[in-house]
Design an enzyme around this catalytic site. Structure first.
Site, PDB file in Angstrom:
ATOM      1  N   GLY A  81       0.815  -1.217   0.000  1.00  0.00           N
ATOM      2  CA  GLY A  81       0.000   0.000   0.000  1.00  0.00           C
ATOM      3  C   GLY A  81       0.845   1.262   0.000  1.00  0.00           C
ATOM      4  O   GLY A  81       1.940   1.286   0.559  1.00  0.00           O
ATOM      5  N   ARG A 145       1.166  -5.712  -4.976  1.00  0.00           N
ATOM      6  CA  ARG A 145       1.166  -6.616  -3.825  1.00  0.00           C
ATOM      7  C   ARG A 145       1.604  -8.043  -4.171  1.00  0.00           C
ATOM      8  O   ARG A 145       1.330  -8.972  -3.413  1.00  0.00           O
ATOM      9  CB  ARG A 145      -0.228  -6.649  -3.195  1.00  0.00           C
ATOM     10  CG  ARG A 145      -0.639  -5.344  -2.505  1.00  0.00           C
ATOM     11  CD  ARG A 145      -1.802  -5.570  -1.550  1.00  0.00           C
ATOM     12  NE  ARG A 145      -2.255  -4.343  -0.932  1.00  0.00           N
ATOM     13  CZ  ARG A 145      -1.724  -3.812   0.160  1.00  0.00           C
ATOM     14  NH1 ARG A 145      -0.715  -4.404   0.751  1.00  0.00           N
ATOM     15  NH2 ARG A 145      -2.198  -2.695   0.666  1.00  0.00           N
ATOM     16  N   ASP A 176       5.284  -7.927   5.522  1.00  0.00           N
ATOM     17  CA  ASP A 176       5.326  -9.057   4.584  1.00  0.00           C
ATOM     18  C   ASP A 176       6.423  -8.864   3.532  1.00  0.00           C
ATOM     19  O   ASP A 176       7.170  -9.792   3.227  1.00  0.00           O
ATOM     20  CB  ASP A 176       3.980  -9.210   3.865  1.00  0.00           C
ATOM     21  CG  ASP A 176       2.982  -9.979   4.714  1.00  0.00           C
ATOM     22  OD1 ASP A 176       3.419 -10.945   5.385  1.00  0.00           O
ATOM     23  OD2 ASP A 176       1.803  -9.622   4.724  1.00  0.00           O
ATOM     24  N   LYS A 202       8.182   0.588   5.539  1.00  0.00           N
ATOM     25  CA  LYS A 202       7.062   1.403   5.072  1.00  0.00           C
ATOM     26  C   LYS A 202       5.741   0.844   5.569  1.00  0.00           C
ATOM     27  O   LYS A 202       5.594  -0.374   5.619  1.00  0.00           O
ATOM     28  CB  LYS A 202       7.065   1.393   3.547  1.00  0.00           C
ATOM     29  CG  LYS A 202       5.872   1.994   2.889  1.00  0.00           C
ATOM     30  CD  LYS A 202       5.175   1.052   1.893  1.00  0.00           C
ATOM     31  CE  LYS A 202       4.419  -0.077   2.546  1.00  0.00           C
ATOM     32  NZ  LYS A 202       3.499  -0.796   1.673  1.00  0.00           N
ATOM     33  N   THR A 203       4.808   1.629   5.974  1.00  0.00           N
ATOM     34  CA  THR A 203       3.386   1.324   6.103  1.00  0.00           C
ATOM     35  C   THR A 203       2.720   2.379   6.970  1.00  0.00           C
ATOM     36  O   THR A 203       3.227   2.703   8.055  1.00  0.00           O
ATOM     37  CB  THR A 203       3.042  -0.079   6.661  1.00  0.00           C
ATOM     38  OG1 THR A 203       1.615  -0.170   6.786  1.00  0.00           O
ATOM     39  CG2 THR A 203       3.654  -0.425   8.002  1.00  0.00           C
ATOM     40  N   ASP A 205       0.189   1.904   8.512  1.00  0.00           N
ATOM     41  CA  ASP A 205      -0.424   1.207   9.652  1.00  0.00           C
ATOM     42  C   ASP A 205       0.408   1.313  10.928  1.00  0.00           C
ATOM     43  O   ASP A 205      -0.096   1.100  12.025  1.00  0.00           O
ATOM     44  CB  ASP A 205      -0.635  -0.281   9.324  1.00  0.00           C
ATOM     45  CG  ASP A 205      -1.689  -0.487   8.250  1.00  0.00           C
ATOM     46  OD1 ASP A 205      -2.240   0.526   7.768  1.00  0.00           O
ATOM     47  OD2 ASP A 205      -1.968  -1.640   7.899  1.00  0.00           O
TER      48      ASP A 205
HETATM   49  P1  FBP Z   1       0.573  -1.920   3.650  1.00  0.00           P
HETATM   50  O1  FBP Z   1       0.547  -2.802   4.857  1.00  0.00           O
HETATM   51  O2  FBP Z   1       0.913  -2.622   2.407  1.00  0.00           O
HETATM   52  O3  FBP Z   1       1.418  -0.704   3.873  1.00  0.00           O
HETATM   53  O4  FBP Z   1      -0.905  -1.342   3.396  1.00  0.00           O
HETATM   54  C1  FBP Z   1      -1.686  -0.917   4.434  1.00  0.00           C
HETATM   55  C2  FBP Z   1      -3.079  -0.520   4.008  1.00  0.00           C
HETATM   56  O5  FBP Z   1      -3.160   0.862   3.691  1.00  0.00           O
HETATM   57  C3  FBP Z   1      -4.079  -0.893   5.095  1.00  0.00           C
HETATM   58  O6  FBP Z   1      -4.216   0.144   6.032  1.00  0.00           O
HETATM   59  C4  FBP Z   1      -5.323  -1.187   4.309  1.00  0.00           C
HETATM   60  O7  FBP Z   1      -6.126  -2.132   4.966  1.00  0.00           O
HETATM   61  C5  FBP Z   1      -4.788  -1.783   3.033  1.00  0.00           C
HETATM   62  O8  FBP Z   1      -3.498  -1.240   2.855  1.00  0.00           O
HETATM   63  C6  FBP Z   1      -5.641  -1.482   1.839  1.00  0.00           C
HETATM   64  O9  FBP Z   1      -5.141  -2.185   0.738  1.00  0.00           O
HETATM   65  P2  FBP Z   1      -5.403  -1.813  -0.773  1.00  0.00           P
HETATM   66  O10 FBP Z   1      -4.548  -0.632  -1.091  1.00  0.00           O
HETATM   67  O11 FBP Z   1      -4.941  -3.017  -1.506  1.00  0.00           O
HETATM   68  O12 FBP Z   1      -6.841  -1.503  -0.921  1.00  0.00           O
END
Ligand code: FBP
Length: 551
Positions: A81, A145, A176, A202-203, A205
């Site tokens: 993400g 992803r 991951d 990165k994230t 979250d």
């Molecule tokens: P990452 O863990 O890859 O950084 O992504 C986090 C996130 O933004 C979450 O908060 C959310 O649930 C998810 O990605 C949404 O995924 P997508 O961008 O595939 O809709």
């Protein structure tokens, strides 16, 4: 493309580096520290990573650079993400490479790890890279992803790396992706390849952290963006005095984002999924807490309020968690059979037939929209996509039912009118705050230092982040140090341990000690928009979470 005034201004922002990285690169030496061990399951992880386990922590200090002088070709990948600051990791890496030798090369693999497998890439130059300095988004090369995990994929990755004569690959990703970075580093070493692999944390979250990774990049900007919006909603609520706003915020499983937004905005209600799980709270108990605040506030004549709901909440409610886990297994086993069903009635009977009695009982009392959302496609890791489940609407409907009953019993005389919001994608590509712009640039620049010294299977680390950038420290940590074994798709796999909200940590304790007051009394705080120019006390402040953790 026409540029906004802020974008033009941000092009000339010079990100701050830790003092040590401001030195001429020939004056920076690597200092090795303690031998590391994984956070648990040491023996098993050592066996799985015979070439990259037990490496030493690294820090950079002033001294004669003793790295071999060589031309470097480096590949970079954005994974997962979006998170504000990703572009600056790449510009920091690029600048360090070019500062050292003009003939060093940086290649960007497009659209995530699949770019490496498909050999889909661009070679960066000044003109291209300059368009992305200090900007949000991952559009510089795109993200994806795709999981790098099979032997076949590793073979292809090795062939592509050899074709480009890569010295290193930098993977910018979450838990991951960095787990996969460690596995790839081990694979390269085990197969006689000299290609190094370096990760960057990165994230948005905020769940990739430990004693060395103080925060993952993007968390700062994303939470400031959501908090600005929540603060604006609070002020609207306090002006109109007629709505209860239910705001779901992103954060796949950990509740760091919700907690940080609550610390910044002081809403009436905020749930922390980790606490919900620990106290085994049911959906009904959660709704009771909201109802209690609504009733008390209405007795004070305040028929309005704001509640923050973490995106992952639903998965932490024990009865729903069990249902979701059964659904994940069922979808993995019988996806084709399920996909062949077109009518909702048939899908519903399929659930009745295949779920346990208890889980079907939970499934059947959910509103039909939520039932459908739970059955949507899984992500590449086989998990339900929580960002698509509208938990805030589910809670509003349960709360409405409970209030209706209280009204009939004469225990509630107020008015309840609810509005729902979801803040997620709004914050992932915002212009990075000064903190994220500086932190990311430093992470990229520092990744170069680790590469030049020949390290592989390391995460680029910048620490002491609650202090001004001049006091930040630079180094590297073996990724295997963060690993443990977890059950994935029916087998034990080595993975980076996710950092959930610690219920005995200072950020949660602060929230816990204030929430009863916030639930009853209007105590809203309005953080306003991220400021990029002005006094450091306004522009460079870090998150409340980090400040409290480092108190
Ligand atoms: P990452 O863990 O890859 O950084 O992504 C986090 C996130 O933004 C979450 O908060 C959310 O649930 C998810 O990605 C949404 O995924 P997508 O961008 O595939 O809709």
């Amino acid at each position: 493309m026409e540029l906004s005034p802020l974008q033009i201004a941000r092009y000339s922002y010079q990100p701050k580096l830790p003092e040590i990285l401001k030195n001429d690169i020939s004056k920076i030496k690597a200092v090795e520290g303690e031998i590391t061990a994984s956070v648990s399951d040491q023996e098993e992880i050592k066996k799985l990573f015979p070439n990259t386990y037990g490496m030493r922590e690294v820090s950079f200090a002033e001294g004669e650079n003793h790295a071999a002088d060589r031309v470097l070709t480096v590949g970079v990948i954005l994974s997962g993400g979006q998170a504000p600051g990703g572009h600056n990791v790449i510009t920091g890496l690029y600048d360090a490479l070019k500062k050292t030798r003009k003939d060093n090369i940086l290649i960007g693999f497009k659209n995530g790890p699949s770019g490496l497998l498909n050999d889909d890439y661009i070679v960066f130059d000044d003109e291209y890279i300059d368009q992305f300095r200090n900007t949000g988004g991952f559009d510089i090369i795109g993200s994806g992803r795709t999981k790098l995990e099979s032997e076949e994929q590793f073979e292809v990755a090795k062939a592509v790396a050899e074709k480009h004569a890569l010295d290193a690959v930098v993977i910018i990703g979450g838990d991951d992706s960095n787990t996969n970075a460690a596995v790839l580093a081990e694979y390269f070493k085990a197969h006689g390849s000299c290609v190094q692999v370096i990760g960057c944390p990165k994230t948005i979250d905020g769940d990739l952290k430990n004693d060395v990774i103080e925060i993952s990049f993007g968390f700062d900007t994303a939470t400031k963006t959501y908090s600005e919006l929540i603060g604006n909603i609070e002020r609207d609520a306090n002006s109109a005095k007629k709505y209860w706003h239910f705001v779901r915020v992103m954060g796949r499983s950990a509740s760091h984002i919700a907690l940080e937004c609550a610390l910044q905005t002081q809403p009436n209600i905020c749930f922390i999924s980790e606490e919900v799980e620990q106290k085994k709270m049911s959906l009904s108990t959660i709704a009771d807490q909201i109802v209690s605040s609504i009733v008390k506030r209405s007795e004070n004549g305040e028929n309005f309020g704001v509640a923050i709901i973490p995106e992952g909440l639903i998965e932490f409610v024990p009865e729903v968690k069990k249902l979701i886990s059964e659904l994940n297994d069922l979808m993995a086993l019988k996806q084709e059979e399920f996909n062949a069903l077109t009518e909702w009635e048939d899908k519903y009977s399929f659930m009745e037939k295949n779920l346990t009695k208890e889980s079907f009982a939970v499934f059947s009392i959910l509103p039909i929209d939520i039932e459908k959302q739970l059955l949507m496609d899984r992500d590449p890791h086989g998990n339900v996509q929580v960002s698509r489940i509208e938990t805030e609407k589910l809670l509003i409907s349960i709360v409405e039912t409970k209030l209706k009953k209280l009204k009939e019993e004469g225990k509630y005389k107020g008015k309840f009118s609810a509005l729902n919001h979801f803040f997620g994608y709004e914050g992932r590509c915002a212009f990075p705050s000064n903190f994220d712009a500086d932190y990311c640039y430093s992470l990229g620049y520092n990744a170069f230092m680790l590469i030049s010294y020949g390290y592989t299977g390391y995460l680029s680390t910048i620490t002491n982040l609650s202090k001004p950038a001049t006091e930040w420290k630079a180094g590297g940590m073996p990724i295997t140090k963060m690993m443990n074994l977890e059950q994935r798709h029916g087998a034990k796999k080595p993975v980076i341990r996710k950092a959930l909200v610690e219920l005995d940590g200072k950020p949660f304790k602060y929230f816990e000690s204030h929430r009863d007051e916030w639930a009853e009394k209007t105590s809203f705080k309005y953080p306003g928009a991220i400021q990029y120019y002005g006094p450091a006390s306004v522009c460079d402040i870090t998150t409340r979470t980090l400040a409290l953790e480092k108190e």
